[in-house]
Motif scaffolding. Structure first.
Motif, PDB file in Angstrom:
ATOM      1  N   ASN A 118      14.691  10.667  -2.556  1.00 44.70           N
ATOM      2  CA  ASN A 118      14.920   9.998  -1.278  1.00 44.70           C
ATOM      3  C   ASN A 118      14.150  10.660  -0.142  1.00 44.70           C
ATOM      4  O   ASN A 118      14.546  10.551   1.021  1.00 44.70           O
ATOM      5  CB  ASN A 118      16.428   9.994  -0.964  1.00 44.70           C
ATOM      6  N   TYR A 119      13.059  11.362  -0.479  1.00 48.77           N
ATOM      7  CA  TYR A 119      12.211  12.025   0.518  1.00 48.77           C
ATOM      8  C   TYR A 119      12.972  13.102   1.293  1.00 48.77           C
ATOM      9  O   TYR A 119      12.746  13.291   2.493  1.00 48.77           O
ATOM     10  CB  TYR A 119      11.623  11.013   1.510  1.00 48.77           C
ATOM     11  N   GLU A 120      13.835  13.846   0.626  1.00 49.36           N
ATOM     12  CA  GLU A 120      14.601  14.900   1.286  1.00 49.36           C
ATOM     13  C   GLU A 120      14.386  16.231   0.574  1.00 49.36           C
ATOM     14  O   GLU A 120      14.298  16.280  -0.657  1.00 49.36           O
ATOM     15  CB  GLU A 120      16.100  14.560   1.268  1.00 49.36           C
ATOM     16  N   VAL A 153       6.612  13.873   1.573  1.00 47.98           N
ATOM     17  CA  VAL A 153       7.532  14.635   2.428  1.00 47.98           C
ATOM     18  C   VAL A 153       6.761  15.643   3.264  1.00 47.98           C
ATOM     19  O   VAL A 153       6.980  15.775   4.476  1.00 47.98           O
ATOM     20  CB  VAL A 153       8.616  15.327   1.581  1.00 47.98           C
ATOM     21  N   PHE A 154       5.841  16.366   2.641  1.00 46.63           N
ATOM     22  CA  PHE A 154       5.016  17.303   3.396  1.00 46.63           C
ATOM     23  C   PHE A 154       4.209  16.560   4.465  1.00 46.63           C
ATOM     24  O   PHE A 154       4.067  17.045   5.599  1.00 46.63           O
ATOM     25  CB  PHE A 154       4.059  18.046   2.466  1.00 46.63           C
ATOM     26  N   GLY A 155       3.673  15.391   4.106  1.00 49.11           N
ATOM     27  CA  GLY A 155       2.884  14.621   5.055  1.00 49.11           C
ATOM     28  C   GLY A 155       3.695  14.150   6.244  1.00 49.11           C
ATOM     29  O   GLY A 155       3.242  14.207   7.394  1.00 49.11           O
ATOM     30  N   ILE A 156       4.902  13.663   5.983  1.00 50.37           N
ATOM     31  CA  ILE A 156       5.780  13.207   7.060  1.00 50.37           C
ATOM     32  C   ILE A 156       6.152  14.374   7.962  1.00 50.37           C
ATOM     33  O   ILE A 156       6.204  14.250   9.191  1.00 50.37           O
ATOM     34  CB  ILE A 156       7.032  12.535   6.472  1.00 50.37           C
ATOM     35  N   LEU A 157       6.408  15.534   7.364  1.00 52.93           N
ATOM     36  CA  LEU A 157       6.736  16.725   8.144  1.00 52.93           C
ATOM     37  C   LEU A 157       5.608  17.063   9.109  1.00 52.93           C
ATOM     38  O   LEU A 157       5.838  17.373  10.282  1.00 52.93           O
ATOM     39  CB  LEU A 157       6.982  17.895   7.190  1.00 52.93           C
ATOM     40  N   CYS A 158       4.384  16.976   8.622  1.00 44.91           N
ATOM     41  CA  CYS A 158       3.213  17.270   9.453  1.00 44.91           C
ATOM     42  C   CYS A 158       3.017  16.205  10.527  1.00 44.91           C
ATOM     43  O   CYS A 158       2.605  16.492  11.649  1.00 44.91           O
ATOM     44  CB  CYS A 158       1.973  17.369   8.569  1.00 44.91           C
ATOM     45  N   LEU A 159       3.345  14.957  10.208  1.00 43.45           N
ATOM     46  CA  LEU A 159       3.182  13.849  11.142  1.00 43.45           C
ATOM     47  C   LEU A 159       4.200  13.926  12.271  1.00 43.45           C
ATOM     48  O   LEU A 159       3.869  13.677  13.437  1.00 43.45           O
ATOM     49  CB  LEU A 159       3.331  12.521  10.394  1.00 43.45           C
ATOM     50  N   CYS A 200      12.163  22.962  11.041  1.00 45.64           N
ATOM     51  CA  CYS A 200      11.532  21.646  10.846  1.00 45.64           C
ATOM     52  C   CYS A 200      12.015  20.987   9.556  1.00 45.64           C
ATOM     53  O   CYS A 200      12.268  19.779   9.525  1.00 45.64           O
ATOM     54  CB  CYS A 200      10.010  21.787  10.831  1.00 45.64           C
ATOM     55  N   CYS A 201      12.140  21.763   8.485  1.00 47.89           N
ATOM     56  CA  CYS A 201      12.611  21.212   7.208  1.00 47.89           C
ATOM     57  C   CYS A 201      14.040  20.695   7.342  1.00 47.89           C
ATOM     58  O   CYS A 201      14.376  19.621   6.832  1.00 47.89           O
ATOM     59  CB  CYS A 201      12.528  22.269   6.117  1.00 47.89           C
ATOM     60  N   ALA A 202      14.895  21.474   8.012  1.00 52.63           N
ATOM     61  CA  ALA A 202      16.273  21.048   8.207  1.00 52.63           C
ATOM     62  C   ALA A 202      16.343  19.811   9.107  1.00 52.63           C
ATOM     63  O   ALA A 202      17.128  18.884   8.853  1.00 52.63           O
ATOM     64  CB  ALA A 202      17.088  22.189   8.798  1.00 52.63           C
ATOM     65  N   LEU A 203      15.523  19.781  10.159  1.00 50.60           N
ATOM     66  CA  LEU A 203      15.494  18.613  11.046  1.00 50.60           C
ATOM     67  C   LEU A 203      14.999  17.376  10.311  1.00 50.60           C
ATOM     68  O   LEU A 203      15.477  16.262  10.570  1.00 50.60           O
ATOM     69  CB  LEU A 203      14.594  18.905  12.253  1.00 50.60           C
ATOM     70  N   HIS A 204      14.052  17.544   9.414  1.00 44.32           N
ATOM     71  CA  HIS A 204      13.565  16.419   8.606  1.00 44.32           C
ATOM     72  C   HIS A 204      14.719  15.768   7.858  1.00 44.32           C
ATOM     73  O   HIS A 204      14.893  14.543   7.894  1.00 44.32           O
ATOM     74  CB  HIS A 204      12.496  16.899   7.630  1.00 44.32           C
ATOM     75  N   ASN A 205      15.519  16.558   7.169  1.00 44.34           N
ATOM     76  CA  ASN A 205      16.654  16.009   6.424  1.00 44.34           C
ATOM     77  C   ASN A 205      17.702  15.420   7.355  1.00 44.34           C
ATOM     78  O   ASN A 205      18.313  14.386   7.058  1.00 44.34           O
ATOM     79  CB  ASN A 205      17.283  17.087   5.553  1.00 44.34           C
TER      80      ASN A 205
END
Length: 418
Positions: free
Chosen positions: A209-211, A304-310, A333-338
């Motif tokens: 789920n992209y998490e 997921v890495f790409g979205i994090l960078c975007l 950033c990783c925690a905020l992504h989720n």
């Protein structure tokens, strides 16, 4: 005697003059620049409040989240970042601290740039941002970055890969990326990577789920994918059978009793619980189809890495903060992504991720690929695989070419339907 007395008096007079001058300078000296003292009138907190009322889309772009998400995040971190007022000055509010930190993560701007919008000195920013990043990570990880701890947790992840990506018994897709940093003082070549820049490595495992379900940050940039993996507590627990992974089970419509495992790219060592593609040299049709099926599921971690960078442009330039604070910023950033993945339906749009067109047999890349600044890890010769690991991969290859095949796999691999 009179001459000596006069000299003493002269010295005392000079000392008094010097002392008066110093005291006068102290009275004139300000503890902060005048324009910084106008924070209550001109800081970006007022811009944020204005955007909230008039331009919600700009508000979301500014903080990378909507107001309801910001308020929830603020309520979580407030107890850990709130400061008390003193007789000398009013403390910077928790709201201002969080806004400042989110702007740093969203832009990657230097502290010397952020001082103009925040009306906070770079020295204070250098304390506020790391402290707030650490608070964000520590408060969010308990709920939004929780590592699986039971067989039922792992089976839920495996069911996601089976349902969404047609890959069975998969517990996660893993990869590592270089995060560029400025060279730390007196570090020599310790963080020097194969592209001639300086970096630390972010290793991650993601679900269907992209998490993120696991992140490990801080390994120096000289290390390969496999080397990074072996430095994690995840690998140690995997080797010692401490992850509570479910026992092997039959694949659907098959007699093959397959173990559960993780998928990665060519740089990882093949094992009974870590699966990777076949080498491209001299590859057969069946091996190519297996590689496609594995790649289709593994591509999730790339996205997921790409979205994090975007979303967090801090990753699009070398991070210019002290080395001891970099981990906190990346993990935040990783925690905020989720967190945003769970609370915002439009955090990941359709164009964000790679999309397959089964009719034409083509892959449309996600728009993150236009801005991705992550450097892939250098592939080095992995350890030799055991016969048991090779046997499992061969049986998976046979399965995805027979009982486990899907209607679109031949076309997506460039083969005819027949």
């Amino acid at each position: 005697m009179s001459e000596l007395k006069n000299k003493k008096q002269f010295i005392l007079i000079c000392a008094g003059v010097i002392l008066n001058e110093k005291m006068e300078k102290r009275r004139k000296r300000k503890w902060a620049k005048e324009w910084l003292l106008e924070r209550t009138l001109h800081s970006d907190i007022y811009l944020v409040n204005k955007l909230k009322l008039t331009e919600p889309e700009d508000y979301k772009c500014y903080l990378r989240m909507k107001d309801e998400q910001f308020q929830e995040l603020l309520s979580l971190v407030d107890p850990f970042i709130k400061k008390q007022d003193t007789l000398m000055r009013t403390a910077i509010s928790s709201e201002q601290r969080l806004i400042l930190t989110l702007r740093f993560l969203a832009t990657g701007n230097d502290y010397s740039d952020l001082k103009f919008s925040s009306r906070i000195s770079p020295q204070a920013i250098g304390k506020i941002v790391p402290e707030t990043c650490l608070a964000i990570y520590n408060t969010l990880k308990k709920k939004y970055l929780k590592f699986p701890s039971s067989e039922s947790d792992w089976k839920a992840i495996a069911n996601g890969f089976k349902t969404n990506w047609d890959f069975e018994n998969c517990l996660g897709a893993m990869d590592g990326k270089h995060v560029l940093i400025t060279k730390p003082p007196n570090s020599g070549s310790y963080f020097y990577n194969y592209k001639g820049t300086f970096s630390v490595v972010l290793f991650a495992i993601v679900n269907a789920n992209y998490e993120f379900i696991y992140v490990h940050e801080g390994t120096n940039g000289r290390i390969s994918d496999g080397g990074v993996l072996r430095r994690t507590d995840f690998f140690e627990k995997l080797e010692n059978h401490e992850l509570h992974i479910p026992p092997p089970e039959k694949l659907q419509n098959s007699s093959f009793v397959c173990p559960y495992g993780f998928i990665g790219d060519e740089a990882f060592s093949l094992s009974e619980n870590i699966w990777k593609p076949f080498p491209q040299s001299g590859i057969s049709k069946e091996e190519r189809i297996f590689n496609y099926r594995l790649s289709r599921a593994r591509r999730i971690v790339e996205n997921v890495f790409g979205i994090l960078c975007l979303r967090f442009k801090m990753f699009q330039r070398p991070i210019k903060i002290n080395l001891e604070h970099i981990d906190a910023a990346i993990l935040a950033c990783c925690a905020l992504h989720n967190f945003l993945r769970a609370h915002s339906l439009d955090y990941i749009t359709q164009k964000c991720v790679d999309r397959e067109d089964f009719e034409s047999g083509t892959l449309a890349p996600g728009n993150w690929r236009q801005e991705d600044e992550f450097l892939p890890l250098e592939t080095q010769n992995p350890r030799r695989a055991t016969n048991s690991a090779k046997d499992i991969r061969n049986k998976l290859k046979d399965y995805y070419n027979n009982e486990g095949k899907v209607s679109f796999q031949n076309k997506m691999c460039g083969f005819s339907e027949n």
